[in-house]
Design a protein around this motif. Structure first.
Motif, PDB file in Angstrom:
ATOM      1  N   GLY A  29      43.684  38.301  33.160  1.00  0.00           N
ATOM      2  CA  GLY A  29      43.073  37.096  34.127  1.00  0.00           C
ATOM      3  C   GLY A  29      41.804  37.410  34.689  1.00  0.00           C
ATOM      4  N   MET A  30      41.175  38.404  34.402  1.00  0.00           N
ATOM      5  CA  MET A  30      39.880  38.788  34.979  1.00  0.00           C
ATOM      6  C   MET A  30      38.552  38.026  34.305  1.00  0.00           C
ATOM      7  SD  MET A  30      40.339  42.769  35.649  1.00  0.00           S
ATOM      8  CE  MET A  30      38.632  42.841  36.867  1.00  0.00           C
ATOM      9  N   MET A  31      37.549  37.734  34.979  1.00  0.00           N
ATOM     10  CA  MET A  31      36.375  37.022  34.560  1.00  0.00           C
ATOM     11  C   MET A  31      35.346  38.308  34.392  1.00  0.00           C
ATOM     12  SD  MET A  31      36.105  33.787  36.893  1.00  0.00           S
ATOM     13  CE  MET A  31      35.363  32.370  36.188  1.00  0.00           C
ATOM     14  N   TYR A  32      34.266  37.973  33.760  1.00  0.00           N
ATOM     15  CA  TYR A  32      33.565  38.995  33.290  1.00  0.00           C
ATOM     16  C   TYR A  32      32.790  39.582  34.344  1.00  0.00           C
ATOM     17  CZ  TYR A  32      28.961  41.138  31.619  1.00  0.00           C
ATOM     18  OH  TYR A  32      27.840  42.030  31.503  1.00  0.00           O
ATOM     19  N   ASP A  33      32.264  38.780  35.591  1.00  0.00           N
ATOM     20  CA  ASP A  33      31.654  39.127  36.871  1.00  0.00           C
ATOM     21  C   ASP A  33      32.534  40.187  37.634  1.00  0.00           C
ATOM     22  OD1 ASP A  33      29.303  38.142  36.109  1.00  0.00           O
ATOM     23  OD2 ASP A  33      29.501  36.525  37.679  1.00  0.00           O
ATOM     24  N   ASP A  34      33.906  40.031  37.545  1.00  0.00           N
ATOM     25  CA  ASP A  34      35.012  40.813  38.114  1.00  0.00           C
ATOM     26  C   ASP A  34      34.982  42.271  37.594  1.00  0.00           C
ATOM     27  OD1 ASP A  34      35.828  38.792  39.568  1.00  0.00           O
ATOM     28  OD2 ASP A  34      37.495  38.425  37.922  1.00  0.00           O
ATOM     29  N   THR A  35      34.261  42.604  36.312  1.00  0.00           N
ATOM     30  CA  THR A  35      34.036  43.902  35.774  1.00  0.00           C
ATOM     31  C   THR A  35      33.046  44.576  35.802  1.00  0.00           C
ATOM     32  OG1 THR A  35      33.328  42.900  33.542  1.00  0.00           O
ATOM     33  CG2 THR A  35      35.797  43.071  34.088  1.00  0.00           C
ATOM     34  N   LEU A  36      31.901  43.892  36.543  1.00  0.00           N
ATOM     35  CA  LEU A  36      30.832  44.763  36.923  1.00  0.00           C
ATOM     36  C   LEU A  36      30.710  45.974  37.541  1.00  0.00           C
ATOM     37  CD1 LEU A  36      28.273  41.667  38.015  1.00  0.00           C
ATOM     38  CD2 LEU A  36      28.572  42.823  35.627  1.00  0.00           C
ATOM     39  N   VAL A  37      29.991  46.960  37.194  1.00  0.00           N
ATOM     40  CA  VAL A  37      30.063  48.360  37.558  1.00  0.00           C
ATOM     41  C   VAL A  37      29.593  48.094  39.181  1.00  0.00           C
ATOM     42  CG1 VAL A  37      28.914  50.639  37.702  1.00  0.00           C
ATOM     43  CG2 VAL A  37      29.263  49.356  35.597  1.00  0.00           C
ATOM     44  N   TRP A  38      30.348  48.789  40.136  1.00  0.00           N
ATOM     45  CA  TRP A  38      30.232  48.667  41.443  1.00  0.00           C
ATOM     46  C   TRP A  38      28.834  49.385  41.865  1.00  0.00           C
ATOM     47  CZ3 TRP A  38      32.317  45.059  44.199  1.00  0.00           C
ATOM     48  CH2 TRP A  38      32.391  45.141  45.399  1.00  0.00           C
ATOM     49  N   ILE A  39      27.636  49.008  41.807  1.00  0.00           N
ATOM     50  CA  ILE A  39      26.556  49.343  42.408  1.00  0.00           C
ATOM     51  C   ILE A  39      26.174  48.933  43.486  1.00  0.00           C
ATOM     52  CG2 ILE A  39      25.652  50.306  39.932  1.00  0.00           C
ATOM     53  CD1 ILE A  39      23.820  47.761  39.733  1.00  0.00           C
ATOM     54  N   PRO A  40      25.073  49.379  44.268  1.00  0.00           N
ATOM     55  CA  PRO A  40      24.658  48.730  45.590  1.00  0.00           C
ATOM     56  C   PRO A  40      24.692  47.098  45.479  1.00  0.00           C
ATOM     57  CG  PRO A  40      23.725  50.840  45.291  1.00  0.00           C
ATOM     58  CD  PRO A  40      24.327  50.389  44.083  1.00  0.00           C
ATOM     59  N   GLU A  41      23.846  46.706  44.373  1.00  0.00           N
ATOM     60  CA  GLU A  41      23.523  45.412  44.204  1.00  0.00           C
ATOM     61  C   GLU A  41      24.336  44.241  44.167  1.00  0.00           C
ATOM     62  OE1 GLU A  41      21.982  47.850  42.461  1.00  0.00           O
ATOM     63  OE2 GLU A  41      19.858  47.771  42.626  1.00  0.00           O
ATOM     64  N   VAL A  42      25.633  44.807  43.240  1.00  0.00           N
ATOM     65  CA  VAL A  42      26.862  43.985  43.072  1.00  0.00           C
ATOM     66  C   VAL A  42      27.416  44.146  44.519  1.00  0.00           C
ATOM     67  CG1 VAL A  42      28.936  43.973  41.699  1.00  0.00           C
ATOM     68  CG2 VAL A  42      26.759  44.881  40.513  1.00  0.00           C
ATOM     69  N   GLU A  43      27.603  45.280  45.212  1.00  0.00           N
ATOM     70  CA  GLU A  43      28.331  45.244  46.407  1.00  0.00           C
ATOM     71  C   GLU A  43      27.819  44.386  47.469  1.00  0.00           C
ATOM     72  OE1 GLU A  43      29.395  48.617  49.818  1.00  0.00           O
ATOM     73  OE2 GLU A  43      28.281  49.218  48.015  1.00  0.00           O
ATOM     74  N   GLU A  44      26.490  44.195  47.400  1.00  0.00           N
ATOM     75  CA  GLU A  44      25.694  43.321  48.319  1.00  0.00           C
ATOM     76  C   GLU A  44      25.877  41.889  47.837  1.00  0.00           C
ATOM     77  OE1 GLU A  44      23.756  41.621  51.479  1.00  0.00           O
ATOM     78  OE2 GLU A  44      24.228  43.553  51.175  1.00  0.00           O
ATOM     79  N   ALA A  45      25.970  41.818  46.679  1.00  0.00           N
ATOM     80  CA  ALA A  45      26.166  40.265  46.098  1.00  0.00           C
ATOM     81  C   ALA A  45      27.586  39.784  46.293  1.00  0.00           C
ATOM     82  CB  ALA A  45      25.876  40.044  44.568  1.00  0.00           C
ATOM     83  N   VAL A  46      28.719  40.663  46.174  1.00  0.00           N
ATOM     84  CA  VAL A  46      29.943  40.326  46.396  1.00  0.00           C
ATOM     85  C   VAL A  46      30.096  40.093  48.026  1.00  0.00           C
ATOM     86  CG1 VAL A  46      32.193  41.216  46.622  1.00  0.00           C
ATOM     87  CG2 VAL A  46      30.992  41.574  44.409  1.00  0.00           C
TER      88      VAL A  46
END
Length: 109
Positions: A29-46
């Protein structure tokens, strides 16, 4: 020549569909964006996600963890298809990347 480009584009799209299904994250049940590696850019976007998108993301991740612990997958009718998977994090991630690039350029002066 145009036919060749259209065929290769269709072939690429077919490859994307196969890879999407083989990756397996849609089976829980996950989407592609749910699987992105947790880097500072992704953390800020979330962090910048609106509350409704953030809560939906949390629900999908918790459901995926629960299914994984139980060694189960979602029934096929409940899984997301390749066409239904939306890159909901992309606009926020693009904005963060742009801001970080500007900040880096500004600090290098």
């Amino acid at each position: 020549m145009a036919t060749r480009a259209a065929t290769s584009g269709g072939l690429w799209r077919a490859f994307q569909r196969v890879y999407y299904n083989l990756a397996g994250f849609n089976q829980v049940g996950m989407m592609y964006d749910d699987t992105l590696v947790w880097i500072p850019e992704v953390e800020e976007a979330v962090r910048r996600l609106p509350p409704d998108l953030y809560n939906e993301r949390c629900f999908r991740i918790k459901r995926a963890m629960d299914l994984s612990l139980k060694h189960r997958v979602l029934p096929k009718e409940e899984r997301l298809s390749f066409d239904e998977d939306v890159r909901y994090l992309k606009p926020y991630l693009d904005e963060v990347m742009k801001e970080m690039k500007e900040k880096k350029e500004w600090n290098s002066r």
